[in-house]
Design an enzyme around this catalytic site. Structure first.
Site, short mmCIF file in Angstrom:
data_model
loop_
_atom_site.label_atom_id
_atom_site.label_comp_id
_atom_site.label_asym_id
_atom_site.label_seq_id
_atom_site.Cartn_x
_atom_site.Cartn_y
_atom_site.Cartn_z
N GLY A 87 0.86 -1.18 0.00
CA GLY A 87 0.00 0.00 0.00
C GLY A 87 0.89 1.22 0.00
CG ASP B 261 0.33 2.11 -5.93
OD1 ASP B 261 -0.75 1.65 -6.36
OD2 ASP B 261 0.92 1.66 -4.93
CE LYS C 157 -1.42 -4.03 -6.53
NZ LYS C 157 0.01 -4.06 -6.81
C1 LIG Z 1 -4.18 2.94 -1.05
S1 LIG Z 1 -2.71 2.08 -1.05
C2 LIG Z 1 -2.22 2.42 -2.66
C3 LIG Z 1 -2.11 1.23 -3.54
O1 LIG Z 1 -1.02 0.38 -3.12
C4 LIG Z 1 -1.34 -0.96 -3.49
O2 LIG Z 1 -0.30 -1.58 -4.16
P1 LIG Z 1 0.50 -2.79 -3.43
O3 LIG Z 1 -0.55 -3.68 -2.78
O4 LIG Z 1 1.25 -3.47 -4.54
O5 LIG Z 1 1.40 -2.10 -2.42
C5 LIG Z 1 -2.53 -0.82 -4.38
O6 LIG Z 1 -2.16 -0.44 -5.68
C6 LIG Z 1 -3.26 0.27 -3.66
O7 LIG Z 1 -4.36 0.71 -4.34
#
Ligand SMILES: CSC[C@H]1O[C@H](OP(=O)(O)O)[C@H](O)[C@@H]1O
Length: 345
Positions: free
Chosen positions: A49, A233, A244
């Site tokens: 996240g 992100d 994602k």
């Molecule tokens: C709201 S957290 C932003 C974003 O981060 C996540 O990616 P990951 O699980 O690979 O760290 C996902 O894209 C979330 O939406």
């Protein structure tokens, strides 16, 4: 003897190690004592996240300075900075947090430097919690009453000790009595929706229905979704948004079904230096994340795989970007510039 510091307390209490063999999402706490440990936690997605990645990188650099003790200096922290900056490429929050700590290098070295970095990391963490609370309220106000939402991925509150971003909107809508249902897409291949979102919402008795990612279109075609809410992100200067993998698909479906597509992200996810989405680095991850689930083969051994962890949604498909300092409707270059101009410094 472990270094006693709030940073370690945070890392012990809030890191989720996603166990690929069991559900629900987490089974044990990670034990992180330095920058390399924090970088591993980020790279392995034990912490995930965008905001949580930034917070963890900040605490990781602070821990490194505490470990160096009297020997802590900008020069000796440089390798730790590089290790953390190389852990994952897409979420801008990682680099924004490291820049904030780097800005605290000036001044007395040694133990004083360690204390400055811990304080800055704690400020980043506290700011994120406040931002998610405010962002949740602003986003919930955009929703129709008795809304059924579709979410994808999402940071769980436990991961950041805050309210998550898209989940911040869900929690505020629930608190305001404006939420009927959350359809949580499982979010292949890491299953953040199944293992974090569904788990977190069930912990709080918020109505949630887990669906396969491929069910999103049918739900929208049947009129069962009132809005799609996702995190981010990295948001470029023109509003193009990396999130994602699978987010872009949902944006196209939402446009076809004339549904609001809302991006929820703290201001630390905005990247004004990034011209547009074409420049955003898309992380590619281990093919076995697609071929296998835990110990179970999901595809023939050695089957060729393409495993991008993110995609980019063009700004013209986004109804609004919600941050803690305001709502950017119909985001484009001018709307983002106006947002920055309005934003309290
Ligand atoms: C709201 S957290 C932003 C974003 O981060 C996540 O990616 P990951 O699980 O690979 O760290 C996902 O894209 C979330 O939406």
């Amino acid at each position: 003897m472990p270094i006693e510091s709030p940073a370690i307390h945070w890392l012990d209490d809030h890191l989720l190690l996603l166990d690929q063999r069991r559900l629900p999402a987490h089974t044990e706490w990670l034990d992180v004592r330095d920058a390399a440990g924090a970088a591993d936690a980020i790279r392995q997605m034990a912490v995930r996240g965008a905001p949580a990645i930034g917070i963890t990188a900040a605490y990781g650099l602070a821990l490194e300075a505490l470990r160096l003790g009297p020997g802590a200096s900008a020069a000796r922290l440089a390798p730790a900075l590089d290790v953390l900056a190389a852990s994952r490429p897409t979420a801008v929050n990682l680099f924004w947090a490291l820049d904030r700590l780097r800005a605290r290098f000036d001044g007395e070295p040694g133990a004083a430097l360690g204390k400055r970095l811990v304080r800055e990391a704690e400020r980043i963490h506290q700011d994120d919690q406040a931002a998610n609370q405010r962002l949740g309220e602003l986003g919930a106000a955009l929703l129709p009453p008795n809304a059924s939402l579709y979410t994808h991925c999402n940071t769980g509150a436990l991961a950041t000790g805050g309210h998550g971003t898209a989940l911040g909107i869900v929690r505020s809508a629930w608190r305001n009595g404006h939420l009927k249902m959350v359809f949580a897409g499982e979010t292949r291949p890491w299953l953040q929706g199944a293992r974090l979102t569904a788990w977190e919402l069930m912990q709080e008795n918020i109505p949630v229905t887990l669906v396969a990612d491929s069910a999103a279109g049918l739900l929208m075609a049947r009129g069962q979704v009132d809005a799609v809410v996702v995190g981010a992100d990295r948001i470029a200067a023109n509003g193009d948004t990396a999130n994602k993998i699978g987010t872009y698909n949902l944006a196209v479906l939402a446009r076809h079904h004339r549904l609001p597509f809302i991006v929820a992200a703290p201001d630390s996810t905005l990247d004004p230096a990034m011209e547009n989405g074409a420049g955003i680095v898309i992380e590619e991850r281990d093919p076995d994340e697609v071929r296998r689930f835990g110990g179970t083969a999901m595809a023939p051994d050695g089957c060729p795989v393409y495993n991008p962890a993110f995609d980019v949604t063009p700004a013209e498909l986004i109804t609004a970007i919600v941050t803690e300092s305001g709502v950017i409707r119909s985001p484009d270059r001018q709307a983002l510039a106006d947002h920055f101009a309005r934003r309290p410094s």
